[in-house]
Design a protein around this motif. Structure first.
Motif, PDB file in Angstrom:
ATOM      1  N   TYR A 251       0.860  -1.184   0.000  1.00  0.00           N
ATOM      2  CA  TYR A 251       0.000   0.000   0.000  1.00  0.00           C
ATOM      3  C   TYR A 251       0.892   1.228   0.000  1.00  0.00           C
ATOM      4  CZ  TYR A 251      -3.458   3.374   1.772  1.00  0.00           C
ATOM      5  OH  TYR A 251      -4.288   4.452   1.945  1.00  0.00           O
ATOM      6  N   CYS A 252       0.516   2.218  -0.798  1.00  0.00           N
ATOM      7  CA  CYS A 252       1.294   3.441  -0.905  1.00  0.00           C
ATOM      8  C   CYS A 252       0.314   4.603  -1.094  1.00  0.00           C
ATOM      9  CB  CYS A 252       2.244   3.319  -2.091  1.00  0.00           C
ATOM     10  SG  CYS A 252       3.356   4.694  -2.315  1.00  0.00           S
ATOM     11  N   SER A 253       0.241   5.492  -0.101  1.00  0.00           N
ATOM     12  CA  SER A 253      -0.741   6.566  -0.145  1.00  0.00           C
ATOM     13  C   SER A 253      -0.069   7.934  -0.119  1.00  0.00           C
ATOM     14  CB  SER A 253      -1.694   6.429   1.039  1.00  0.00           C
ATOM     15  OG  SER A 253      -2.634   7.489   1.036  1.00  0.00           O
ATOM     16  N   HIS A 254      -0.360   8.728  -1.122  1.00  0.00           N
ATOM     17  CA  HIS A 254       0.110  10.113  -1.210  1.00  0.00           C
ATOM     18  C   HIS A 254       1.621  10.214  -1.047  1.00  0.00           C
ATOM     19  CE1 HIS A 254      -3.836  11.896  -1.644  1.00  0.00           C
ATOM     20  NE2 HIS A 254      -4.238  10.910  -0.857  1.00  0.00           N
ATOM     21  N   VAL A 255       2.328   9.399  -1.840  1.00  0.00           N
ATOM     22  CA  VAL A 255       3.778   9.378  -1.821  1.00  0.00           C
ATOM     23  C   VAL A 255       4.343   9.747  -3.196  1.00  0.00           C
ATOM     24  CG1 VAL A 255       5.816   7.891  -1.544  1.00  0.00           C
ATOM     25  CG2 VAL A 255       3.891   7.693   0.049  1.00  0.00           C
ATOM     26  N   VAL A 256       3.824   9.116  -4.243  1.00  0.00           N
ATOM     27  CA  VAL A 256       4.449   9.259  -5.563  1.00  0.00           C
ATOM     28  C   VAL A 256       4.436  10.692  -6.088  1.00  0.00           C
ATOM     29  CG1 VAL A 256       4.066   6.862  -6.197  1.00  0.00           C
ATOM     30  CG2 VAL A 256       2.383   8.588  -6.865  1.00  0.00           C
ATOM     31  N   GLU A 257       3.491  11.501  -5.631  1.00  0.00           N
ATOM     32  CA  GLU A 257       3.456  12.884  -6.110  1.00  0.00           C
ATOM     33  C   GLU A 257       4.567  13.730  -5.495  1.00  0.00           C
ATOM     34  OE1 GLU A 257       0.359  12.717  -2.741  1.00  0.00           O
ATOM     35  OE2 GLU A 257       1.026  11.392  -4.346  1.00  0.00           O
ATOM     36  N   HIS A 258       5.309  13.155  -4.540  1.00  0.00           N
ATOM     37  CA  HIS A 258       6.383  13.895  -3.875  1.00  0.00           C
ATOM     38  C   HIS A 258       7.776  13.526  -4.367  1.00  0.00           C
ATOM     39  CE1 HIS A 258       3.598  15.630  -0.998  1.00  0.00           C
ATOM     40  NE2 HIS A 258       3.027  14.435  -0.925  1.00  0.00           N
ATOM     41  N   VAL A 259       7.879  12.581  -5.291  1.00  0.00           N
ATOM     42  CA  VAL A 259       9.186  12.143  -5.790  1.00  0.00           C
ATOM     43  C   VAL A 259       9.211  12.228  -7.314  1.00  0.00           C
ATOM     44  CG1 VAL A 259       9.652  10.671  -3.785  1.00  0.00           C
ATOM     45  CG2 VAL A 259       8.503   9.698  -5.784  1.00  0.00           C
ATOM     46  N   ASN A 260      10.402  12.145  -7.876  1.00  0.00           N
ATOM     47  CA  ASN A 260      10.533  12.282  -9.331  1.00  0.00           C
ATOM     48  C   ASN A 260      10.160  10.985 -10.062  1.00  0.00           C
ATOM     49  OD1 ASN A 260      12.820  10.579  -9.308  1.00  0.00           O
ATOM     50  ND2 ASN A 260      14.213  12.310  -9.047  1.00  0.00           N
ATOM     51  N   ASP A 261      10.100  11.073 -11.386  1.00  0.00           N
ATOM     52  CA  ASP A 261       9.675   9.929 -12.208  1.00  0.00           C
ATOM     53  C   ASP A 261      10.578   8.713 -12.032  1.00  0.00           C
ATOM     54  OD1 ASP A 261       7.622  11.498 -13.144  1.00  0.00           O
ATOM     55  OD2 ASP A 261       8.490  11.835 -15.130  1.00  0.00           O
ATOM     56  N   ALA A 262      11.882   8.935 -11.905  1.00  0.00           N
ATOM     57  CA  ALA A 262      12.809   7.815 -11.731  1.00  0.00           C
ATOM     58  C   ALA A 262      12.525   7.085 -10.415  1.00  0.00           C
ATOM     59  CB  ALA A 262      14.256   8.307 -11.771  1.00  0.00           C
ATOM     60  N   ALA A 263      12.225   7.833  -9.367  1.00  0.00           N
ATOM     61  CA  ALA A 263      11.915   7.220  -8.068  1.00  0.00           C
ATOM     62  C   ALA A 263      10.600   6.445  -8.133  1.00  0.00           C
ATOM     63  CB  ALA A 263      11.859   8.286  -6.983  1.00  0.00           C
ATOM     64  N   VAL A 264       9.613   6.979  -8.842  1.00  0.00           N
ATOM     65  CA  VAL A 264       8.329   6.273  -8.995  1.00  0.00           C
ATOM     66  C   VAL A 264       8.547   4.974  -9.768  1.00  0.00           C
ATOM     67  CG1 VAL A 264       6.021   6.365 -10.006  1.00  0.00           C
ATOM     68  CG2 VAL A 264       6.946   8.370  -8.823  1.00  0.00           C
ATOM     69  N   GLN A 265       9.302   5.034 -10.860  1.00  0.00           N
ATOM     70  CA  GLN A 265       9.566   3.821 -11.641  1.00  0.00           C
ATOM     71  C   GLN A 265      10.299   2.783 -10.796  1.00  0.00           C
ATOM     72  OE1 GLN A 265       8.510   3.110 -14.974  1.00  0.00           O
ATOM     73  NE2 GLN A 265       9.002   1.124 -14.094  1.00  0.00           N
ATOM     74  N   ASN A 266      11.281   3.234 -10.018  1.00  0.00           N
ATOM     75  CA  ASN A 266      12.024   2.327  -9.144  1.00  0.00           C
ATOM     76  C   ASN A 266      11.094   1.707  -8.090  1.00  0.00           C
ATOM     77  OD1 ASN A 266      14.682   1.233  -8.218  1.00  0.00           O
ATOM     78  ND2 ASN A 266      14.098   2.348  -6.375  1.00  0.00           N
ATOM     79  N   LEU A 267      10.210   2.521  -7.539  1.00  0.00           N
ATOM     80  CA  LEU A 267       9.238   2.026  -6.569  1.00  0.00           C
ATOM     81  C   LEU A 267       8.376   0.930  -7.198  1.00  0.00           C
ATOM     82  CD1 LEU A 267       7.486   2.088  -3.973  1.00  0.00           C
ATOM     83  CD2 LEU A 267       6.220   3.970  -5.045  1.00  0.00           C
ATOM     84  N   PHE A 268       7.815   1.209  -8.375  1.00  0.00           N
ATOM     85  CA  PHE A 268       6.955   0.232  -9.041  1.00  0.00           C
ATOM     86  C   PHE A 268       7.724  -1.049  -9.367  1.00  0.00           C
ATOM     87  CE2 PHE A 268       3.211   2.878 -10.838  1.00  0.00           C
ATOM     88  CZ  PHE A 268       3.086   3.542  -9.643  1.00  0.00           C
ATOM     89  N   ASP A 269       8.958  -0.905  -9.847  1.00  0.00           N
ATOM     90  CA  ASP A 269       9.778  -2.085 -10.142  1.00  0.00           C
ATOM     91  C   ASP A 269       9.991  -2.923  -8.885  1.00  0.00           C
ATOM     92  OD1 ASP A 269       9.972  -1.211 -12.777  1.00  0.00           O
ATOM     93  OD2 ASP A 269      12.004  -0.421 -12.549  1.00  0.00           O
ATOM     94  N   ASN A 270      10.301  -2.260  -7.775  1.00  0.00           N
ATOM     95  CA  ASN A 270      10.509  -2.959  -6.510  1.00  0.00           C
ATOM     96  C   ASN A 270       9.240  -3.664  -6.049  1.00  0.00           C
ATOM     97  OD1 ASN A 270      13.113  -2.756  -4.794  1.00  0.00           O
ATOM     98  ND2 ASN A 270      12.994  -0.777  -5.832  1.00  0.00           N
ATOM     99  N   VAL A 271       8.114  -2.975  -6.118  1.00  0.00           N
ATOM    100  CA  VAL A 271       6.855  -3.567  -5.660  1.00  0.00           C
ATOM    101  C   VAL A 271       6.530  -4.808  -6.470  1.00  0.00           C
ATOM    102  CG1 VAL A 271       4.351  -3.226  -5.525  1.00  0.00           C
ATOM    103  CG2 VAL A 271       5.902  -1.450  -4.681  1.00  0.00           C
ATOM    104  N   PHE A 272       6.655  -4.754  -7.776  1.00  0.00           N
ATOM    105  CA  PHE A 272       6.313  -5.918  -8.588  1.00  0.00           C
ATOM    106  C   PHE A 272       7.321  -7.041  -8.408  1.00  0.00           C
ATOM    107  CE2 PHE A 272       3.609  -2.709 -10.507  1.00  0.00           C
ATOM    108  CZ  PHE A 272       2.408  -3.381 -10.425  1.00  0.00           C
TER     109      PHE A 272
END
Length: 147
Positions: free
Chosen positions: A98-119
């Motif tokens: 679960y991830c709430s109101h986080v991705v809007e605070h980081v850059n695109d590379a961090a979001v992509q890394n987050l999604f890669d890690n989660v999957f």
């Protein structure tokens, strides 16, 4: 509605309001998940702040900036999204992320890394729930600023 308003007033005054007896529906977890997942807290809240649930593991970057919202007793795994590293969770073990109101605070590379890690972390059939503000509104605001 009244409960939220009272909480808001106390929060603005610098006080924390909490229940004397937290209510956790742990039985529901035993109904749907195996004992290993529950015992090892394979339910992850990324950007958790002071969230607490006995079945969940918090993942957050603890800093002075957010110290008011990060209760030391609720700390879990330390992870800085902007560091673009590997979240310290084994592959194919997470039941829920679960991830709430986080991705809007980081850059695109961090979001992509987050999604890669989660999957990478999720078990087959695992669930990733992400909550964010209206993304179309956010993108529209950004694009207008660029013109």
């Amino acid at each position: 509605m009244i409960k939220e308003a009272v909480g808001y007033v106390f929060d603005k005054a610098g006080y924390t309001v909490c229940s004397k007896k937290p209510r956790f529906d742990v039985d529901m977890y035993w109904k749907y998940y195996n004992g290993v997942s529950i015992d090892e807290k394979r339910f992850y809240n990324i950007g958790a702040g002071s969230f607490y649930h006995p079945c969940w593991t918090n993942i957050d970057h603890y800093s002075d900036w957010y110290k008011v919202r990060q209760d030391k007793t609720c700390r879990g795994l330390e992870f800085d999204l902007m560091g673009l590293g590997r979240i310290p969770v084994d592959d194919v073990t997470a039941e829920l992320v679960y991830c709430s109101h986080v991705v809007e605070h980081v850059n695109d590379a961090a979001v992509q890394n987050l999604f890669d890690n989660v999957f990478r972390m999720l078990k087959p059939g695992g669930v990733f729930r992400i909550v964010t503000p209206d993304i179309l509104l956010e993108y529209a605001a950004d694009y207008r600023d660029w013109e």
